[in-house]
Design an enzyme around this catalytic site. Structure first.
Site, PDB file in Angstrom:
ATOM      1  N   LYS A   1       0.854  -1.202   0.000  1.00  0.00           N
ATOM      2  CA  LYS A   1       0.000   0.000   0.000  1.00  0.00           C
ATOM      3  C   LYS A   1       0.888   1.250   0.000  1.00  0.00           C
ATOM      4  CE  LYS A   1      -1.726   1.537   4.037  1.00  0.00           C
ATOM      5  NZ  LYS A   1      -1.393   2.957   4.322  1.00  0.00           N
ATOM      6  N   ASN A   2       1.922   1.239   0.852  1.00  0.00           N
ATOM      7  CA  ASN A   2       2.720   2.453   1.023  1.00  0.00           C
ATOM      8  C   ASN A   2       3.770   2.660  -0.065  1.00  0.00           C
ATOM      9  OD1 ASN A   2       1.127   2.973   3.172  1.00  0.00           O
ATOM     10  ND2 ASN A   2       2.592   2.316   4.718  1.00  0.00           N
TER      11      ASN A   2
ATOM     12  N   ARG B   1      -3.908  10.122   4.084  1.00  0.00           N
ATOM     13  CA  ARG B   1      -2.657  10.862   4.252  1.00  0.00           C
ATOM     14  C   ARG B   1      -1.968  11.054   2.914  1.00  0.00           C
ATOM     15  NH1 ARG B   1       0.247  14.177   7.757  1.00  0.00           N
ATOM     16  NH2 ARG B   1       2.478  13.934   7.383  1.00  0.00           N
TER      17      ARG B   1
ATOM     18  N   CYS C   1      -4.931   8.018   9.130  1.00  0.00           N
ATOM     19  CA  CYS C   1      -5.206   7.441  10.454  1.00  0.00           C
ATOM     20  C   CYS C   1      -4.955   8.476  11.558  1.00  0.00           C
ATOM     21  CB  CYS C   1      -4.292   6.244  10.699  1.00  0.00           C
ATOM     22  SG  CYS C   1      -4.859   4.767   9.872  1.00  0.00           S
TER      23      CYS C   1
ATOM     24  N   ARG D   1       0.312  14.573  13.046  1.00  0.00           N
ATOM     25  CA  ARG D   1       0.730  14.357  11.644  1.00  0.00           C
ATOM     26  C   ARG D   1       0.841  15.687  10.871  1.00  0.00           C
ATOM     27  NH1 ARG D   1      -1.789   8.919   9.281  1.00  0.00           N
ATOM     28  NH2 ARG D   1       0.283   8.738   8.383  1.00  0.00           N
ATOM     29  N   PRO D   2       1.629  16.615  11.370  1.00  0.00           N
ATOM     30  CA  PRO D   2       1.801  17.880  10.645  1.00  0.00           C
ATOM     31  C   PRO D   2       2.539  17.654   9.324  1.00  0.00           C
ATOM     32  CG  PRO D   2       3.391  17.712  12.429  1.00  0.00           C
ATOM     33  CD  PRO D   2       2.480  16.520  12.558  1.00  0.00           C
ATOM     34  N   ILE D   3       2.586  18.701   8.500  1.00  0.00           N
ATOM     35  CA  ILE D   3       3.354  18.577   7.241  1.00  0.00           C
ATOM     36  C   ILE D   3       4.431  19.658   7.176  1.00  0.00           C
ATOM     37  CG2 ILE D   3       1.512  17.422   5.936  1.00  0.00           C
ATOM     38  CD1 ILE D   3       0.858  20.129   4.641  1.00  0.00           C
ATOM     39  N   ASP D   4       4.884  20.094   8.349  1.00  0.00           N
ATOM     40  CA  ASP D   4       5.894  21.174   8.398  1.00  0.00           C
ATOM     41  C   ASP D   4       7.198  20.790   7.709  1.00  0.00           C
ATOM     42  OD1 ASP D   4       5.976  19.279  10.517  1.00  0.00           O
ATOM     43  OD2 ASP D   4       7.412  20.534  11.597  1.00  0.00           O
TER      44      ASP D   4
ATOM     45  N   ASP E   1       4.244   0.434  12.023  1.00  0.00           N
ATOM     46  CA  ASP E   1       2.987  -0.130  11.499  1.00  0.00           C
ATOM     47  C   ASP E   1       2.736  -1.545  12.001  1.00  0.00           C
ATOM     48  OD1 ASP E   1       3.237   1.477   8.222  1.00  0.00           O
ATOM     49  OD2 ASP E   1       2.715   2.224  10.215  1.00  0.00           O
TER      50      ASP E   1
ATOM     51  N   ARG F   1      -8.991  -0.195   4.648  1.00  0.00           N
ATOM     52  CA  ARG F   1      -8.203   0.798   3.896  1.00  0.00           C
ATOM     53  C   ARG F   1      -6.880   0.181   3.462  1.00  0.00           C
ATOM     54  NH1 ARG F   1      -6.892   5.609   7.307  1.00  0.00           N
ATOM     55  NH2 ARG F   1      -5.502   5.829   5.525  1.00  0.00           N
TER      56      ARG F   1
HETATM   57  C1  EPZ Z   1       4.116   6.870   6.244  1.00  0.00           C
HETATM   58  O1  EPZ Z   1       3.355   7.887   6.873  1.00  0.00           O
HETATM   59  C2  EPZ Z   1       3.179   5.676   6.118  1.00  0.00           C
HETATM   60  N1  EPZ Z   1       2.046   6.027   5.281  1.00  0.00           N
HETATM   61  C3  EPZ Z   1       2.688   5.263   7.501  1.00  0.00           C
HETATM   62  O2  EPZ Z   1       1.876   4.101   7.336  1.00  0.00           O
HETATM   63  C4  EPZ Z   1       3.905   4.897   8.350  1.00  0.00           C
HETATM   64  O3  EPZ Z   1       3.460   4.597   9.665  1.00  0.00           O
HETATM   65  C5  EPZ Z   1       4.872   6.088   8.409  1.00  0.00           C
HETATM   66  O4  EPZ Z   1       5.233   6.478   7.063  1.00  0.00           O
HETATM   67  C6  EPZ Z   1       6.144   5.756   9.160  1.00  0.00           C
HETATM   68  O5  EPZ Z   1       6.757   4.647   8.596  1.00  0.00           O
HETATM   69  C7  EPZ Z   1       2.214   6.028   3.926  1.00  0.00           C
HETATM   70  O6  EPZ Z   1       3.288   5.777   3.416  1.00  0.00           O
HETATM   71  C8  EPZ Z   1       0.997   6.348   3.110  1.00  0.00           C
HETATM   72  P1  EPZ Z   1       6.234  10.134   8.510  1.00  0.00           P
HETATM   73  P2  EPZ Z   1       3.929   9.401   6.970  1.00  0.00           P
HETATM   74  O7  EPZ Z   1       6.156  11.398   7.750  1.00  0.00           O
HETATM   75  O8  EPZ Z   1       4.674   9.719   5.736  1.00  0.00           O
HETATM   76  C9  EPZ Z   1       6.163  13.351  11.977  1.00  0.00           C
HETATM   77  C10 EPZ Z   1       0.016   2.736   7.692  1.00  0.00           C
HETATM   78  O9  EPZ Z   1      -0.458   2.241   8.728  1.00  0.00           O
HETATM   79  N2  EPZ Z   1       6.154  14.365  10.912  1.00  0.00           N
HETATM   80  O10 EPZ Z   1       7.439   9.268   8.377  1.00  0.00           O
HETATM   81  O11 EPZ Z   1       2.822  10.274   7.406  1.00  0.00           O
HETATM   82  C11 EPZ Z   1       4.856  12.570  12.033  1.00  0.00           C
HETATM   83  O12 EPZ Z   1       3.865  13.286  12.743  1.00  0.00           O
HETATM   84  C12 EPZ Z   1       0.484   4.179   7.716  1.00  0.00           C
HETATM   85  O13 EPZ Z   1       0.154   2.141   6.592  1.00  0.00           O
HETATM   86  C13 EPZ Z   1       6.242  15.704  11.257  1.00  0.00           C
HETATM   87  O14 EPZ Z   1       6.327  16.056  12.428  1.00  0.00           O
HETATM   88  O15 EPZ Z   1       4.964   9.222   8.178  1.00  0.00           O
HETATM   89  C14 EPZ Z   1       5.268  11.308  12.716  1.00  0.00           C
HETATM   90  O16 EPZ Z   1       5.298  11.520  14.104  1.00  0.00           O
HETATM   91  C15 EPZ Z   1       0.256   4.853   9.060  1.00  0.00           C
HETATM   92  N3  EPZ Z   1       6.210  16.636  10.269  1.00  0.00           N
HETATM   93  C16 EPZ Z   1       6.695  11.082  12.191  1.00  0.00           C
HETATM   94  O17 EPZ Z   1       7.143  12.360  11.692  1.00  0.00           O
HETATM   95  C17 EPZ Z   1       6.117  16.291   8.940  1.00  0.00           C
HETATM   96  O18 EPZ Z   1       6.113  17.197   8.077  1.00  0.00           O
HETATM   97  C18 EPZ Z   1       6.794  10.051  11.061  1.00  0.00           C
HETATM   98  O19 EPZ Z   1       5.933  10.481  10.042  1.00  0.00           O
HETATM   99  C19 EPZ Z   1       6.027  14.919   8.608  1.00  0.00           C
HETATM  100  C20 EPZ Z   1       6.061  13.970   9.602  1.00  0.00           C
END
Ligand code: EPZ
Length: 416
Positions: A22-23, A92, A116, A121-124, A304, A396
């Site tokens: 999926k990812n 997401r 989820c 989950r910010p996008i900063d 995950d 999902r």
């Molecule tokens: C991806 O999410 C996956 N989703 C998630 O899988 C997975 O848990 C995660 O990576 C970690 O491996 C997809 O690929 C679609 P991150 P993503 O950005 O990209 C913080 C599932 O169950 N962060 O690596 O959202 C964030 O809040 C899903 O299949 C910021 O602070 O994960 C988190 O605490 C759930 N600012 C950490 O980083 C940002 O701009 C990791 O998030 C971005 C992230």
């Protein structure tokens, strides 16, 4: 209300075919708008998140259709660069459209992504990185507006190895002028898959899977036919489901190094695991032993798989300590496991799990994708019937979960 009814206590045994990851598929779908030529994604899972992503692509004027398991995409007629709040909120992965549409149109208007509810989950980190590439970003009334006169490659340092931010930077820089180097990049196997997909379209990306990724911008990208990697999280979930029932399973289509952290822990749990090429064979060693782990960016234990593993540990022999370092609200499944007789105490990021002899059936609710999967895993072990509601979250990311588990001997009914 849709639910699963799980009659527990049956050993799983047999073979499972996992879907494409999926990812991997979700960022690859975003990347497919970077060319006017036809893109074919083979073995594409028909899960709800893919359906949501296709709704986004179709809303932009991208043509998509399934031919059996292959998804055919044609973005030559793409007209739009705005993604509505309704569509963005569904998942997401809508966030990946930022990088893709900036590459294509040099502009995008998108609402904050959904996904989820496992943390803020910010996008900063995404936005800071895009700004480094020359994108002007304004945020107004829940929408992010991006505009770039031109995209110029440069060195970008990510404050955290965010999977999504790494993928967004790759998508935004793949046709930028010059070279982009991402420092502190995420190393997940799905990043490597995105790199391979884009390189099959003519991109020049190097270093996927390491913490430094180099993108040498190209003029344009061609179409491609691509088969994504197997879903390591789906595979890990079914390995754990087999272990908790004391059964045995053969899983094909997974590169075991993508889930080596789990494999090591399942061996500690007394499972016997053998690997032959892309086949993982697991035989439970009977009553599992406790083990502890901390989640983290790859190659740490995958966040995950934290929830499914927590279900396994709730009936292991001994005390386990689990620390969730990636998301700040990823323990919503624990009160539900406690309703089934689990003995778990949560203190901040840490869950202390005292293994019990066996769980018992209960009516439980899934609040997120992997938390829901952990309740199914628990139900397979539990004495009596477990009713799991909120199964939309589970569907999902898991294609035909009841059918796949019933083929291994489980007794799960989906009540519509
Ligand atoms: C991806 O999410 C996956 N989703 C998630 O899988 C997975 O848990 C995660 O990576 C970690 O491996 C997809 O690929 C679609 P991150 P993503 O950005 O990209 C913080 C599932 O169950 N962060 O690596 O959202 C964030 O809040 C899903 O299949 C910021 O602070 O994960 C988190 O605490 C759930 N600012 C950490 O980083 C940002 O701009 C990791 O998030 C971005 C992230």
């Amino acid at each position: 209300m849709e639910k699963y009814l799980i009659n527990g206590g049956r050993k799983l045994s047999g073979k499972i075919k996992v879907e494409s990851a999926k990812n991997s598929v979700l960022p690859i779908l975003a990347a497919s708008v970077l060319t006017d030529e036809e893109v074919v994604i083979e073995n594409c899972p028909k899960i709800a998140d893919v359906t949501s992503m296709l709704k986004i692509l179709n809303s932009l004027g991208v043509k998509t259709r399934f031919d059996e398991d292959s998804l055919i995409i044609n973005a030559s007629g793409i007209l739009e660069y705005t993604i509505t709040e309704t569509l963005s909120k569904e998942l997401r992965s809508s966030v990946f459209m930022m990088g893709a549409l900036i590459s294509r149109f040099k502009k995008v208007k998108i609402a904050y992504p959904g996904g989820c509810d496992i943390g803020l989950r910010p996008i900063d980190i995404h936005i800071a990185a895009l700004k480094s590439l020359g994108v002007s970003v304004t945020e107004k009334e829940g929408y992010v507006n991006c505009l770039a006169e031109k995209l110029t490659g440069r060195e970008i340092y990510l404050d955290f190895p965010s999977v999504g931010a790494t993928e967004n930077v790759i998508l935004a820089s793949v046709m930028a002028k010059g070279k982009t180097e991402i420092k502190n990049a995420a190393r997940e196997p799905e990043i490597v898959d995105l790199m391979k997909f884009l390189n099959s379209m003519g991109a020049k990306i190097y270093g996927g899977g390491t913490s430094t990724i180099l993108i040498d911008g190209v003029e344009s990208l061609s179409g491609s036919t691509f088969k994504p990697i197997g879903d390591r999280i789906e595979a890990g979930t079914y390995l754990i489901a087999t272990a908790i029932t004391g059964g045995e399973v053969e899983i094909k289509g997974i590169d075991v190094k993508n889930i080596s952290a789990l494999i090591h822990k399942l061996c500690d749990n007394t499972c016997k695991i053998t690997i032959k090429n892309d086949i993982i064979y697991l035989k439970s060693g009977g009553k599992g032993k406790a083990f502890s782990f901390s989640t983290g960016p790859h190659p740490f234990f995958p966040t995950d798989l934290q929830a499914p593993a927590t279900a396994l540990l709730s009936v292991a022999d001994g005390v386990s300590v689990v620390t969730e370092n990636v998301f700040e609200m990823r323990y919503k499944h624990i009160p539900e496991l406690i309703k089934m007789g689990a003995d778990i105490t949560v203190k901040g990021k840490t869950a202390i799990i005292k293994g019990v002899e066996r769980l018992h059936g209960a009516s439980v609710t899934s609040f997120d994708l992997r938390g829901g999967a952990s309740l199914v895993v628990a139900g397979l072990n539990a004495e009596g019937v477990t009713e799991v509601t909120g199964i939309k979250h589970i569907e999902r990311g898991y294609f035909n979960m009841p059918q796949k588990l019933n083929a291994l001997g489980a007794d799960i009914k989906r009540i519509n």
